[in-house]
Design a protein around this motif. Sequence first.
Motif, mmCIF file in Angstrom:
data_model
loop_
_atom_site.group_PDB
_atom_site.id
_atom_site.type_symbol
_atom_site.label_atom_id
_atom_site.label_comp_id
_atom_site.label_asym_id
_atom_site.label_seq_id
_atom_site.Cartn_x
_atom_site.Cartn_y
_atom_site.Cartn_z
ATOM 1 N N UNK A 180 -18.565 39.793 -0.934
ATOM 2 C CA UNK A 180 -19.661 40.310 -0.100
ATOM 3 C C UNK A 180 -20.567 39.224 0.452
ATOM 4 N N UNK A 181 -20.226 37.950 0.252
ATOM 5 C CA UNK A 181 -21.132 36.872 0.666
ATOM 6 C C UNK A 181 -21.327 36.807 2.175
ATOM 7 N N UNK A 182 -20.400 37.394 2.938
ATOM 8 C CA UNK A 182 -20.550 37.397 4.386
ATOM 9 C C UNK A 182 -21.071 38.698 4.948
ATOM 10 N N UNK A 183 -21.196 39.724 4.097
ATOM 11 C CA UNK A 183 -21.667 41.015 4.562
ATOM 12 C C UNK A 183 -20.791 41.631 5.632
ATOM 13 N N UNK A 184 -19.475 41.363 5.578
ATOM 14 C CA UNK A 184 -18.597 41.733 6.683
ATOM 15 C C UNK A 184 -17.580 42.809 6.356
ATOM 16 N N UNK A 185 -17.407 43.172 5.091
ATOM 17 C CA UNK A 185 -16.295 44.024 4.700
ATOM 18 C C UNK A 185 -16.237 45.356 5.413
ATOM 19 N N UNK A 186 -17.334 46.104 5.412
ATOM 20 C CA UNK A 186 -17.344 47.414 6.066
ATOM 21 C C UNK A 186 -17.156 47.276 7.566
ATOM 22 N N UNK A 187 -17.765 46.263 8.164
ATOM 23 C CA UNK A 187 -17.627 46.046 9.603
ATOM 24 C C UNK A 187 -16.176 45.801 9.981
ATOM 25 N N UNK A 188 -15.472 44.986 9.187
ATOM 26 C CA UNK A 188 -14.074 44.685 9.492
ATOM 27 C C UNK A 188 -13.191 45.913 9.329
ATOM 28 N N UNK A 189 -13.440 46.717 8.292
ATOM 29 C CA UNK A 189 -12.643 47.923 8.095
ATOM 30 C C UNK A 189 -12.819 48.886 9.265
ATOM 31 N N UNK A 190 -14.050 49.057 9.724
ATOM 32 C CA UNK A 190 -14.305 49.942 10.855
ATOM 33 C C UNK A 190 -13.673 49.397 12.133
ATOM 34 N N UNK A 191 -13.794 48.070 12.325
ATOM 35 C CA UNK A 191 -13.180 47.462 13.507
ATOM 36 C C UNK A 191 -11.671 47.619 13.490
ATOM 37 N N UNK A 192 -11.041 47.372 12.337
ATOM 38 C CA UNK A 192 -9.591 47.550 12.237
ATOM 39 C C UNK A 192 -9.204 48.980 12.597
ATOM 40 N N UNK A 193 -9.956 49.947 12.075
ATOM 41 C CA UNK A 193 -9.638 51.347 12.331
ATOM 42 C C UNK A 193 -9.729 51.666 13.813
ATOM 43 N N UNK A 194 -10.788 51.197 14.468
ATOM 44 C CA UNK A 194 -10.945 51.462 15.904
ATOM 45 C C UNK A 194 -9.829 50.793 16.700
ATOM 46 N N UNK A 195 -9.473 49.559 16.344
ATOM 47 C CA UNK A 195 -8.418 48.844 17.063
ATOM 48 C C UNK A 195 -7.061 49.490 16.850
ATOM 49 N N UNK A 196 -6.795 49.931 15.621
ATOM 50 C CA UNK A 196 -5.512 50.568 15.342
ATOM 51 C C UNK A 196 -5.410 51.920 16.040
ATOM 52 N N UNK A 197 -6.511 52.679 16.061
ATOM 53 C CA UNK A 197 -6.499 53.952 16.781
ATOM 54 C C UNK A 197 -6.187 53.728 18.258
ATOM 55 N N UNK A 198 -6.785 52.684 18.841
ATOM 56 C CA UNK A 198 -6.517 52.384 20.253
ATOM 57 C C UNK A 198 -5.055 52.011 20.465
ATOM 58 N N UNK A 199 -4.481 51.239 19.542
ATOM 59 C CA UNK A 199 -3.079 50.838 19.672
ATOM 60 C C UNK A 199 -2.147 52.042 19.580
ATOM 61 N N UNK A 200 -2.460 52.959 18.663
ATOM 62 C CA UNK A 200 -1.584 54.107 18.441
ATOM 63 C C UNK A 200 -1.673 55.145 19.553
ATOM 64 N N UNK A 201 -2.716 55.085 20.342
ATOM 65 C CA UNK A 201 -2.897 56.074 21.412
ATOM 66 C C UNK A 201 -2.759 55.461 22.797
ATOM 67 N N UNK A 202 -2.282 54.224 22.869
ATOM 68 C CA UNK A 202 -2.199 53.533 24.158
ATOM 69 C C UNK A 202 -1.085 54.079 25.042
#
Length: 348
Positions: free
Chosen positions: A285-307
């Motif tokens: 958690x030293x970068x405070x990035x974990x939740x942000x990356x998980x949400x970003x991955x989900x949004x990017x993967x959803x876009x890929x699967x619906x392209x």
Amino acid sequence: MRVIVIGAGLGGLALANGLRGTGVDVAVYERDASPVIRGQGYRLHLGDVGIDALASVLAPERRAAFVAAAHVPKPRFVRLDPALRVLEEHDFGGRHLSVDRQELRDTLLADVKGLITYGKRLTAFQAEAGQVTACFADGTTAAGDVLVGADGAGSAVRRQYLPHARVVGTGLTQLYGKIPRESAEDLDHVFSAVTGPRHRVVGIALTRDYATLSFSARSEELPSEPHLLRSLVMEMTSGWHPRIRRMLADWREIFPLVLRTSVPVAPWNTTRVTLLGDAAHALSPAGGAGANLALRDAASLAAALTAGHPLIPELRSYEREMIDSGFAAVRASAANGARILGQDPLPS
């Protein structure tokens, strides 16, 4: 297309939201028996990456209501010594929210509850003939065109799919708890860290209704018996500023978490099985990035699967970006964790 998602954490739920109503059939399988069987933690930090991802996957009115109710801290990191003298400050710029993890989870659950089946622990998957079948401990199976491992740092999908990819200890344990918000009103930053000898660190961050207080130390310094934790922390912060001592005296709902991190690996061959969030790139958690990356991955993967383009090239493009940015964040968090928290170096 049918997408099987393993794990109903933040990333899995965000992906389900992003696919809902697109014509993609999505089913989420979660090993917990219910969404309330265990605590989900306390405060989370969302920056531009996470906020934009929520805008991508959530219905506009639900996203607007969530953001309007979230706390907006000052966009800076402040490190202090045990006498509360400022050692360093960093202004981040951009947008920042401090949110309660359970409230974020409830928001992500609201529109996809009917897509989730609980009590389903994945034991294996089989990929053949253009299909992937998930096998669960209760003897049932589920088949789809794509299988997504969104099952966290202990991912069963990753263990089978990428057996060479490791998640290792950082050498640190962090204790999480709450204190009254009014105790820390003037420390309303993205994060405030009070750093003492031997990398002992008190972390403070506000939400709308409370402040979180964490204490980090080397794991070997902390006992396994929960009832001894508070008294030991008080001993380890003897001589620190009286205000910190008062915060620790008011500390409640404390639970320990052994901090782990993934070890970056080379890109893998793309198939109908993929990963997101901590299942791919768990980080401290030293970068405070974990939740942000998980949400970003989900949004990017959803876009890929619906392209509407061929599946494997779209998944390959998603994975290329996910691997590059995810492991860059792992390295940055490890470096920050080593400097501030005394985290072990990443294995080579």
